[in-house]
Design a protein around this motif. Structure first.
Motif, PDB file in Angstrom:
ATOM      1  N   ASP A  96      39.815  46.249  39.833  1.00 55.27           N
ATOM      2  CA  ASP A  96      39.311  46.018  38.476  1.00 55.27           C
ATOM      3  C   ASP A  96      37.901  45.442  38.557  1.00 55.27           C
ATOM      4  O   ASP A  96      37.588  44.693  39.477  1.00 55.27           O
ATOM      5  N   ASP A  98      36.687  43.325  36.435  1.00 56.87           N
ATOM      6  CA  ASP A  98      36.608  41.996  35.825  1.00 56.87           C
ATOM      7  C   ASP A  98      36.886  40.865  36.823  1.00 56.87           C
ATOM      8  O   ASP A  98      37.084  39.718  36.431  1.00 56.87           O
ATOM      9  N   GLN A 100      39.459  40.233  38.455  1.00 58.92           N
ATOM     10  CA  GLN A 100      40.845  39.758  38.543  1.00 58.92           C
ATOM     11  C   GLN A 100      41.488  40.229  39.846  1.00 58.92           C
ATOM     12  O   GLN A 100      42.536  39.730  40.240  1.00 58.92           O
ATOM     13  N   ARG A 202      39.951  36.912  33.813  1.00 58.82           N
ATOM     14  CA  ARG A 202      38.767  37.791  33.896  1.00 58.82           C
ATOM     15  C   ARG A 202      37.493  36.995  33.633  1.00 58.82           C
ATOM     16  O   ARG A 202      37.493  36.036  32.877  1.00 58.82           O
TER      17      ARG A 202
HETATM   18 MG    MG Z   1      41.713  42.392  33.762  1.00 56.30          MG
END
Ligand code: MG
Ligand code: UDP
Length: 309
Positions: A96, A98, A100, A202
């Protein structure tokens, strides 16, 4: 030299594109030492906030960056499929944007690949920072999936996973339209090492998953990997047939012994409501599978590319 492809699905993530890149680069020394070439595939899933432009800016500085832009938003499943198709690496990892999925785990993951695992997968052991009701339903979903599907799905499993080319090719061979990648990973098998980590929130922006979207996604997962609901529907049918048969015997015997005074309007209405409800529910289940079959039968492309760099 081996090549590691990094697949990064992005949907309206302008702010995170460069954050991710900076964080990712902290592993450069490790990759150099391991003689690993890198390609980063940002999959722009129809973003409308200038995510693609942000990636292009990075690409001017670093040629290892590639961009695949979709013609519209096709969803993360489609983005991951596109990434796997376009990747050229001997190893492939999905992450991902973000943060994460912490890039700091990559060296550990790669070292397991060197040990001979076909795949290194990650799962969250905590869900801190998430609404409790959401965690509860997520847990229930994983438990249910585990019971009714053939594919092994780990509680808290993420899509963050490193794989060999061989496994990627196996996943690509599953070209179904209704994609539930978490199930597909388990279905294809191969030797998988699981790494656990604490949930990380995030960096920027908001999650793209509303409760309703997650609910639909879970139906997707169940219908894609299990036909248990159909079996349950037939069992409910058999159960009601047996109940009906016993009721008929009861009513006939009562009629013969006691005559037939008119009564029981309330019970009749309750029975009709109950049984027709169950019928509609079961037809709904059949409908779910029919709808999935319908979409598969159309053989529509999973994604459409607008631009590729
Ligand atoms: Mg996420
Ligand atoms: N994403 C995507 N297409 C979508 C929704 C999400 O490519 O339609 C990407 C998103 O940009 C992010 C990843 O999938 O990199 C996970 O999304 P998100 O963080 O919103 O989900 P969560 O982590 O909350 O489950």
């Amino acid at each position: 030299m081996s090549l590691l492809s990094v697949i990064v699905p992005c949907y309206n993530e302008r702010e995170n594109v460069s954050y991710f890149y900076e964080e990712f680069r902290k592993n450069d020394a490790f990759f150099e030492e391991k003689k690993l070439d890198i390609e980063i595939l940002y999959i722009d899933d129809g973003s409308r906030d200038g995510t693609a432009g942000e990636v292009k800016k990075l690409r001017e500085k670093d040629e290892r960056i590639r961009l695949i832009s979709f013609s519209r938003n096709f969803g993360k499943e489609a983005a991951m499929y596109a990434g796997l198709q376009k990747s050229k690496g001997d190893y492939v990892v999905i992450m991902d944007v973000d943060l994460q999925d912490p890039p700091a785990l990559l060296p550990e993951m790669y070292s397991y690949m060197e040990e001979g695992y076909d795949s290194v997968a990650t799962r969250r052991v905590s869900r801190k920072g998430e609404p409790p009701i959401r965690s509860l339903f997520a847990r229930l979903f994983y438990r249910l999936m585990d019971k009714i599907s053939q594919a092994e799905i780990m509680d808290g499993a993420r899509d963050y996973r490193m794989m060999t080319r061989q496994m990627v090719d196996a996943i690509l061979a599953m070209s179904e339209y209704n994609r539930f990648t978490k199930g597909i990973f388990g279905w294809v098998g191969f030797e998988t090492k699981w790494i656990a980590y604490e949930n990380i929130e995030r960096v920027k922006g908001e999650t793209k998953w509303s409760f309703w979207k997650l609910f639909k996604y879970s139906i997707e997962g169940i219908t894609a990997f299990s036909t248990a609901p159909l079996t349950i529907a037939s069992f409910i049918g058999v159960f009601f047939c047996i109940v009906a048969f016993l009721a008929i015997v009861f009513v006939v015997v009562r009629k013969l012994l006691f005559g037939d005074p008119v009564s029981g309007w309330a019970s009749t209405v309750c029975i009709i409501l109950m049984v027709s409800g169950v019928q509609l529910f079961c037809v709904g289940i059949v409908g779910q599978y029919l709808a999935k079959t319908y979409m598969e039968a159309k053989k529509r492309p999973i994604y459409l590319v607008k631009e590729e760099l």
